[in-house]
Design an enzyme around this catalytic site. Structure first.
Site, PDB file in Angstrom:
ATOM      1  N   LYS A 130       6.553  -4.752   3.117  1.00  0.00           N
ATOM      2  CA  LYS A 130       5.995  -5.772   4.012  1.00  0.00           C
ATOM      3  C   LYS A 130       6.116  -7.119   3.312  1.00  0.00           C
ATOM      4  O   LYS A 130       5.708  -7.266   2.163  1.00  0.00           O
ATOM      5  CB  LYS A 130       4.538  -5.416   4.305  1.00  0.00           C
ATOM      6  CG  LYS A 130       3.708  -6.508   4.928  1.00  0.00           C
ATOM      7  CD  LYS A 130       2.343  -5.959   5.360  1.00  0.00           C
ATOM      8  CE  LYS A 130       1.220  -6.847   4.873  1.00  0.00           C
ATOM      9  NZ  LYS A 130      -0.113  -6.329   5.267  1.00  0.00           N
ATOM     10  N   GLY A 182      -4.729  -3.132   3.250  1.00  0.00           N
ATOM     11  CA  GLY A 182      -5.428  -3.317   1.978  1.00  0.00           C
ATOM     12  C   GLY A 182      -5.840  -4.761   1.811  1.00  0.00           C
ATOM     13  O   GLY A 182      -5.364  -5.655   2.521  1.00  0.00           O
ATOM     14  N   ASP A 214      -4.037  -7.213  12.749  1.00  0.00           N
ATOM     15  CA  ASP A 214      -4.888  -7.027  11.567  1.00  0.00           C
ATOM     16  C   ASP A 214      -6.175  -7.836  11.790  1.00  0.00           C
ATOM     17  O   ASP A 214      -7.185  -7.297  12.257  1.00  0.00           O
ATOM     18  CB  ASP A 214      -4.095  -7.486  10.325  1.00  0.00           C
ATOM     19  CG  ASP A 214      -4.890  -7.526   9.035  1.00  0.00           C
ATOM     20  OD1 ASP A 214      -6.119  -7.332   9.070  1.00  0.00           O
ATOM     21  OD2 ASP A 214      -4.299  -7.764   7.951  1.00  0.00           O
ATOM     22  N   LYS A 257       5.213 -11.139   3.285  1.00  0.00           N
ATOM     23  CA  LYS A 257       4.371 -12.189   3.837  1.00  0.00           C
ATOM     24  C   LYS A 257       5.289 -13.307   4.313  1.00  0.00           C
ATOM     25  O   LYS A 257       6.246 -13.671   3.601  1.00  0.00           O
ATOM     26  CB  LYS A 257       3.424 -12.709   2.759  1.00  0.00           C
ATOM     27  CG  LYS A 257       2.369 -11.694   2.340  1.00  0.00           C
ATOM     28  CD  LYS A 257       1.392 -11.420   3.476  1.00  0.00           C
ATOM     29  CE  LYS A 257       0.232 -10.558   3.019  1.00  0.00           C
ATOM     30  NZ  LYS A 257      -0.739 -10.315   4.100  1.00  0.00           N
ATOM     31  N   GLU A 290       3.179  -8.396  11.796  1.00  0.00           N
ATOM     32  CA  GLU A 290       1.719  -8.299  11.719  1.00  0.00           C
ATOM     33  C   GLU A 290       1.077  -9.665  11.913  1.00  0.00           C
ATOM     34  O   GLU A 290       1.481 -10.647  11.293  1.00  0.00           O
ATOM     35  CB  GLU A 290       1.363  -7.723  10.336  1.00  0.00           C
ATOM     36  CG  GLU A 290      -0.113  -7.405  10.128  1.00  0.00           C
ATOM     37  CD  GLU A 290      -0.344  -6.723   8.770  1.00  0.00           C
ATOM     38  OE1 GLU A 290       0.580  -6.048   8.259  1.00  0.00           O
ATOM     39  OE2 GLU A 290      -1.444  -6.879   8.208  1.00  0.00           O
ATOM     40  N   LYS A 318      -8.424  -1.746   8.444  1.00  0.00           N
ATOM     41  CA  LYS A 318      -9.017  -1.929   7.117  1.00  0.00           C
ATOM     42  C   LYS A 318     -10.493  -1.604   7.288  1.00  0.00           C
ATOM     43  O   LYS A 318     -11.206  -2.361   7.973  1.00  0.00           O
ATOM     44  CB  LYS A 318      -8.855  -3.376   6.647  1.00  0.00           C
ATOM     45  CG  LYS A 318      -7.417  -3.793   6.373  1.00  0.00           C
ATOM     46  CD  LYS A 318      -7.342  -5.263   5.995  1.00  0.00           C
ATOM     47  CE  LYS A 318      -5.895  -5.683   5.755  1.00  0.00           C
ATOM     48  NZ  LYS A 318      -5.749  -7.146   5.634  1.00  0.00           N
ATOM     49  N   SER A 357       2.996  -4.696  -0.130  1.00  0.00           N
ATOM     50  CA  SER A 357       2.891  -5.995   0.531  1.00  0.00           C
ATOM     51  C   SER A 357       3.296  -7.044  -0.503  1.00  0.00           C
ATOM     52  O   SER A 357       2.624  -7.200  -1.518  1.00  0.00           O
ATOM     53  CB  SER A 357       1.450  -6.205   1.001  1.00  0.00           C
ATOM     54  OG  SER A 357       1.258  -7.518   1.480  1.00  0.00           O
ATOM     55  N   ASP A 370       4.264  -9.982   7.712  1.00  0.00           N
ATOM     56  CA  ASP A 370       2.861 -10.289   7.992  1.00  0.00           C
ATOM     57  C   ASP A 370       2.673 -11.797   7.901  1.00  0.00           C
ATOM     58  O   ASP A 370       2.887 -12.395   6.847  1.00  0.00           O
ATOM     59  CB  ASP A 370       1.955  -9.575   6.979  1.00  0.00           C
ATOM     60  CG  ASP A 370       0.463  -9.749   7.287  1.00  0.00           C
ATOM     61  OD1 ASP A 370       0.120 -10.475   8.235  1.00  0.00           O
ATOM     62  OD2 ASP A 370      -0.352  -9.131   6.564  1.00  0.00           O
TER      63      ASP A 370
HETATM   64  O1  OSB Z   1      -3.130  -9.474   5.601  1.00  0.00           O
HETATM   65  O2  OSB Z   1      -2.929  -7.505   4.927  1.00  0.00           O
HETATM   66  C1  OSB Z   1      -3.243  -8.658   4.709  1.00  0.00           C
HETATM   67  C2  OSB Z   1      -4.191  -9.096   1.029  1.00  0.00           C
HETATM   68  C3  OSB Z   1      -5.243  -9.975   1.138  1.00  0.00           C
HETATM   69  C4  OSB Z   1      -5.600 -10.450   2.388  1.00  0.00           C
HETATM   70  C5  OSB Z   1      -4.908 -10.026   3.512  1.00  0.00           C
HETATM   71  C6  OSB Z   1      -3.860  -9.117   3.405  1.00  0.00           C
HETATM   72  C7  OSB Z   1      -3.484  -8.676   2.141  1.00  0.00           C
HETATM   73  C8  OSB Z   1      -2.360  -7.787   1.891  1.00  0.00           C
HETATM   74  C9  OSB Z   1      -2.386  -7.003   0.602  1.00  0.00           C
HETATM   75  O3  OSB Z   1      -1.380  -7.728   2.609  1.00  0.00           O
HETATM   76  C10 OSB Z   1      -2.263  -5.546   0.798  1.00  0.00           C
HETATM   77  C11 OSB Z   1      -2.641  -4.806  -0.462  1.00  0.00           C
HETATM   78  O4  OSB Z   1      -3.846  -4.630  -0.731  1.00  0.00           O
HETATM   79  O5  OSB Z   1      -1.739  -4.385  -1.168  1.00  0.00           O
HETATM   80 MG    MG Z   2      -2.364  -8.452   7.276  1.00  0.00          MG
END
Ligand code: OSB
Ligand code: MG
Length: 381
Positions: A166, A296, A244, A168, A219, A268, A140, A194
């Protein structure tokens, strides 16, 4: 399964600097404030777990401080009192008279699974019915200063072996960024985005412009409570929506499936109240033919152990956000650290009892900024 009789729960806050700033639509982070739990039962068996709540309520209403309060005031007393019949009975105990606080509940519930694995001498993955030897891994990547900088990161990640990238996204850092990355990595690599709830239904035309890039999913485009609006958006998009933040329990998953509000589920365990609920969501999605994957929350090596165990369940087909330790930390708090193979897999520890890694207690002590021990027999002064 054996009854769980807890004697002590120690809460600790540690601070771990990230190797690089992580930026999402609603905020950014340079350092993770992490709430760790150490639980001890009446025979002296120990398990460690992690609460995924963050310092700020920008992803979820919970924070590490609300979780600390919820555990101390309401959840730990219930668990000390109840002596649940096994880890599968813990979620129900924690739900009696306490709404929400799922991240706080999850940390205790998962700790009980870790404890049960330790006590029964089996690997956590095996205890929960995980079948995979290794789990496919994605990365991510946070929002970058330019599309080119993001494309460089995506290419480097794929070179490292990651099986999914992925990105952001956020209003203003979306279509152009995705176009640049897709161009750089080619059409046949698994690419996802995401939004962390940054858009509204007014953005349907904008989000539809992502369709030509053949993303495997978008996402959480809309707000967490917007299941009906997600269904309207899904009807207007070719790209599958993955939820999510909206998936907080089994009921919200069933609603997503009924409404066609999304076609993929990010599970999660730390967000939904733990492993029991995660397994129920996994089973409901499997029955509906909907794939799930393990998300995660920038966990330390302790929380990661639980995510990796969960991702070894059979319906976790898509790569999880389960990057190796070095993607997050200069040094993790477990031994061995989590690593990824050249072809993008993380091994599921199956040959030793418990969570599968040793906890570096000395290092945790050194990193601890506050701690509190809760006891079944509170000492009154
Ligand atoms: O939206 O998935 C998410 C990290 C912090 C808060 C929300 C998210 C995330 C990540 C990180 O996308 C994923 C990772 O732990 O590598
Ligand atoms: Mg997410």
């Amino acid at each position: 399964m054996a009854t769980i009789r807890l004697e002590r729960i120690t809460l600790r806050e540690i601070r771990l600097p990230l190797v690089e700033r992580f930026v999402i639509s609603s905020g950014w982070m340079d350092e993770r404030r992490i709430l760790l739990l150490e639980i001890v039962d009446s025979d002296g068996a120990i398990a460690w777990a992690e609460c995924v709540a963050d310092a700020h309520p920008n992803y979820s209403p919970e924070t590490i401080d609300t979780a600390w309060l919820a555990i101390r005031e309401w959840l730990a007393p219930r668990l000390f009192e109840a002596d649940p019949a096994g880890p599968e009975a813990v979620a129900a105990v924690l739900d009696v008279g306490v709404k929400g606080h799922r991240m706080a509940k999850a940390s205790l519930e998962m700790a009980c699974w870790g404890l049960a694995a330790e006590r029964e001498g089996v690997a956590l993955a095996e205890l929960i019915g995980g079948t995979r030897e290794r789990v496919p891994t994605g990365i991510s990547i946070g929002i970058q200063a330019s599309p080119e900088a993001l494309a460089d990161k995506a290419v480097a990640a794929l070179d490292q072996g990651y099986r999914k990238v992925k990105l952001k996204i956020s209003p203003g850092a979306d279509v152009e960024y995705v176009a640049t990355v897709r161009e750089a990595i080619g059409r046949d690599r698994a690419l996802a985005v995401d939004a962390n709830a940054a858009y509204t239904l007014a953005d349907v035309p904008l989000l539809a412009r992502l369709d030509p890039f053949e993303l495997i999913m978008i996402e959480q485009p809309l707000a967490a409570g917007d299941l009906v609006r997600h269904a309207k958006l899904q009807a207007a998009l070719e790209t599958p929506i993955c939820l999510d933040e909206s998936i907080v329990d089994l009921a919200s998953t069933e609603d997503m499936l009924d409404l066609d509000a999304g076609r993929i589920v990010n599970i999660k365990p730390g967000r939904v109240g733990g492993f029991s609920v995660s397994r129920a969501i996994h089973d409901a999605a499997l029955a509906a033919g909907v794939p799930v994957w393990c998300g995660g929350m920038l966990e330390s090596g302790i929380g990661r152990a639980y995510n990796v165990a969960l991702a070894s369940l059979p319906n976790f087909h898509l790569p999880g956000d389960l990057s190796p330790s070095a993607r997050y930390w200069a040094q993790d708090i477990v031994e061995p650290e989590w690593t990824m193979s050249d072809d993008g897999f993380v091994d599921v520890p199956r040959s030793r009892a418990g969570i599968g890694v040793d906890v570096d207690v000395e290092r945790i002590e050194a990193l601890t900024v506050r701690s509190e021990t809760l006891s079944v027999h509170p000492v009154t002064v």
